[in-house]
Design a protein around this motif. Structure first.
Motif, mmCIF file in Angstrom:
data_model
loop_
_atom_site.group_PDB
_atom_site.id
_atom_site.type_symbol
_atom_site.label_atom_id
_atom_site.label_comp_id
_atom_site.label_asym_id
_atom_site.label_seq_id
_atom_site.Cartn_x
_atom_site.Cartn_y
_atom_site.Cartn_z
ATOM 1 N N ASN A 1 0.829 -1.210 0.000
ATOM 2 C CA ASN A 1 0.000 0.000 0.000
ATOM 3 C C ASN A 1 0.860 1.255 0.000
ATOM 4 N N ASN B 1 0.278 12.668 0.225
ATOM 5 C CA ASN B 1 -0.948 12.324 0.948
ATOM 6 C C ASN B 1 -0.798 11.121 1.862
ATOM 7 N N ASN B 2 -1.311 11.275 3.060
ATOM 8 C CA ASN B 2 -1.487 10.174 4.010
ATOM 9 C C ASN B 2 -0.217 9.434 4.409
ATOM 10 N N MET B 3 0.945 10.003 4.182
ATOM 11 C CA MET B 3 2.165 9.298 4.578
ATOM 12 C C MET B 3 2.264 9.167 6.100
ATOM 13 N N GLU B 4 1.760 10.150 6.811
ATOM 14 C CA GLU B 4 1.808 10.056 8.276
ATOM 15 C C GLU B 4 0.949 8.894 8.773
ATOM 16 N N ALA B 5 -0.248 8.772 8.228
ATOM 17 C CA ALA B 5 -1.127 7.670 8.625
ATOM 18 C C ALA B 5 -0.521 6.331 8.217
ATOM 19 N N HIS B 6 0.063 6.292 7.028
ATOM 20 C CA HIS B 6 0.722 5.071 6.569
ATOM 21 C C HIS B 6 1.882 4.707 7.495
ATOM 22 N N ASN C 1 1.134 9.354 -5.509
ATOM 23 C CA ASN C 1 1.067 10.698 -4.918
ATOM 24 C C ASN C 1 2.392 11.219 -4.381
ATOM 25 N N MET D 1 0.933 4.165 -2.790
ATOM 26 C CA MET D 1 0.733 5.566 -2.416
ATOM 27 C C MET D 1 1.857 6.446 -2.945
ATOM 28 N N GLU E 1 0.656 3.161 10.706
ATOM 29 C CA GLU E 1 0.249 1.774 10.462
ATOM 30 C C GLU E 1 1.474 0.872 10.283
#
Length: 115
Positions: free
Chosen positions: A79, A91-96, A87, A83, A99
């Motif tokens: 994932n 986007n959303n690297m912190e959330a990734h 991108n 990502m 996880e």
């Protein structure tokens, strides 16, 4: 005991070691080191926005992921790759990354508890 472990397939380890406790401990040590190295390199790559560092970290861990059934971590890395390809670091690297860290720490915890 098997049901308590969801991040790594210890049956694969037991099949490989054939009741050799020393070999089993060596494999567990190697897995632990590989996961710790992955975590360090991957986080560094994200922090420095270094795609090559991340790519090398994923490539280095690939055999360990397959051999020992680390499916959750495999999916998270896939994932993250997707990502980054779509991108970049936008986007959303912190959330990734959260996880990812949770997954690596869960694997390490399971390996340590399995001993």
């Amino acid at each position: 005991m098997e049901g308590n472990f969801i991040n790594i397939d210890f049956n694969k380890i037991e099949e490989m070691v054939e009741d050799d406790l020393d070999f089993r401990n060596q494999l567990l040590d190697a897995i632990e080191i590989a996961i710790e190295e992955l975590e360090g390199a991957y986080i560094k790559g994200v922090d420095e926005e270094d795609l090559e560092c991340i790519k090398q970290a994923r490539h280095k861990i690939k055999p360990t992921l397959g051999l020992f059934g680390l499916k959750r971590l495999t999916n998270i890395l896939a994932n993250g790759k997707k990502m980054l390809e779509e991108n970049g670091f936008a986007n959303n690297m912190e959330a990734h990354l959260v996880e990812f860290k949770e997954s690596t720490q869960s694997v390490l915890c399971e390996v340590r508890n399995y001993r």
